[in-house]
Scaffold this active site. Structure first.
Site, PDB file in Angstrom:
ATOM      1  N   THR A   1      40.483   5.946  56.197  1.00 29.34           N
ATOM      2  CA  THR A   1      40.353   4.684  55.464  1.00 29.34           C
ATOM      3  C   THR A   1      40.590   4.824  53.968  1.00 29.34           C
ATOM      4  O   THR A   1      40.890   3.835  53.300  1.00 29.34           O
ATOM      5  CB  THR A   1      38.961   4.052  55.675  1.00 29.34           C
ATOM      6  OG1 THR A   1      37.962   4.891  55.102  1.00 29.34           O
ATOM      7  CG2 THR A   1      38.678   3.825  57.143  1.00 29.34           C
TER       8      THR A   1
ATOM      9  N   GLU B   1      35.460  12.344  56.571  1.00 32.53           N
ATOM     10  CA  GLU B   1      35.796  11.200  57.424  1.00 32.53           C
ATOM     11  C   GLU B   1      36.695  11.624  58.581  1.00 32.53           C
ATOM     12  O   GLU B   1      36.522  11.183  59.721  1.00 32.53           O
ATOM     13  CB  GLU B   1      36.477  10.104  56.609  1.00 32.53           C
ATOM     14  CG  GLU B   1      36.802   8.879  57.463  1.00 32.53           C
ATOM     15  CD  GLU B   1      37.619   7.828  56.736  1.00 32.53           C
ATOM     16  OE1 GLU B   1      38.433   7.162  57.398  1.00 32.53           O
ATOM     17  OE2 GLU B   1      37.429   7.673  55.511  1.00 32.53           O
TER      18      GLU B   1
END
Length: 327
Positions: free
Chosen positions: A168, A130
């Site tokens: 996240t 990510e």
């Protein structure tokens, strides 16, 4: 008769909406286009999920140049860099983007700050897919840090024009000390509201914190390369509880049950419920087990599918592979 133990299930646990959407995308793409469907990187961080989808015709690759020209291709839930998107265009791939909408939101926020000339601080772990994707989505200067002490070493162009975004799979608890240190050094720093932190990460950590006060052992079902699963195990350790991250029931060691009366059981956001139930079944081989589920947040988040798959039915056997009713 075996000694009785109680298994306490965290609520919530397991799949989040972003993971469900990503898996659903691969399954519906296979249904619509047939095999093979190529997936860039693991669709989510879970070997069971990857192997199940591979058996249905998904082919997992690490680089775009491994995919035949024009093939149906899915980008994983972690997101990809712009150069990956550009490479897909060059190869004329039929791309379906399974990036979690919350990750996409981070990309948009980062670009918005960069366009205003801010240095961007990305709170996350270098090397995580990510983070690699986010770095490749934000133009300009991006600094990756993970600990409060990293703040002192930041070298920015203008201390009055600094912004931050976060990976996240980190919760409010994971990031609060880093954000506090950033605010001390850069009083004018801007960034997203804490409400923008991934709801699933926060909810699963909150559930484990509540559970840790009443169990003797914590088992976390999840992959060893899963950031959020590792953090759940660390929370148990921080409470002084023996805590183990297991990818499946076969990794459970019955020696862990010595002196244990209550076992806490949870799963990372990429782990299907079927693996949780298989772990309970394995525990029943060694003890008489009673199961209870803690009160917790009931998650009702659902993300829309890409328009090209919205009308494609999800195979019934595919849905049954992930969701097993709680014991």
């Amino acid at each position: 008769m075996n000694e009785n133990i109680k298994v306490v299930l965290a609520q919530p646990r397991g799949f989040c909406a972003g993971v469900e959407r990503a898996i659903d995308i691969v399954e519906r793409a296979l249904e619509k286009f047939g095999a093979p469907v190529y997936v860039r990187h693991e669709i989510v961080h879970n070997k069971y999920v990857v192997e199940t989808l591979r058996a249905r015709g998904a082919i997992f690759v690490e680089e775009i140049d491994e995919i035949p020209t024009g093939a149906v291709t899915v980008f994983s839930a972690h997101g990809v860099a712009r150069k990956v998107e550009d490479g897909a265009l060059v190869r004329e791939l039929d791309v379906i983007d399974a990036t979690c909408p919350l990750v996409t939101k981070v990309h948009k926020e980062g670009r918005r700050y960069a366009e205003k000339g801010y240095d961007i601080v990305l709170i996350g772990h270098i090397g995580h897919p990510e983070v690699e994707g986010t770095l490749g989505q934000i133009p300009g200067t991006v600094h990756v840090i993970s600990e409060p002490e990293d703040v002192a070493d930041l070298n920015v162009a203008d201390p009055n024009r600094v912004a931050f975004v976060t990976q996240t799979t980190l919760s409010v608890n994971d990031t609060k000390d880093v954000i506090a240190a950033l605010r001390v050094r850069f009083p004018d720093i801007v960034g997203p509201d804490t409400r923008d932190i991934c709801y699933a990460t926060q909810n699963r950590q909150t559930a484990v914190i509540a559970m840790a006060k009443q169990v003797d052992l914590l088992l976390v079902v999840g992959a060893h390369n899963s950031s959020n699963s590792n953090r759940l195990r660390e929370i148990g350790e921080n409470f002084g509880i023996p805590s183990y991250l297991i990818e499946n029931a076969s990794m459970f060691d019955p020696a862990w049950l010595e002196g244990v009366q209550t076992v806490g059981l949870t799963a990372g956001a990429s782990a299907p419920e079927t693996l949780v139930q298989e772990t309970i079944s394995r525990l029943k081989n060694y003890r008489d087990v009673t199961v209870e589920t803690l009160d917790g947040v009931q998650e009702n988040v659902h993300f829309k599918l890409p328009k090209e798959l919205a009308d494609v039915p999800r195979p019934k056997d595919a849905m049954e592979a992930w969701a097993v009713s709680n014991a």
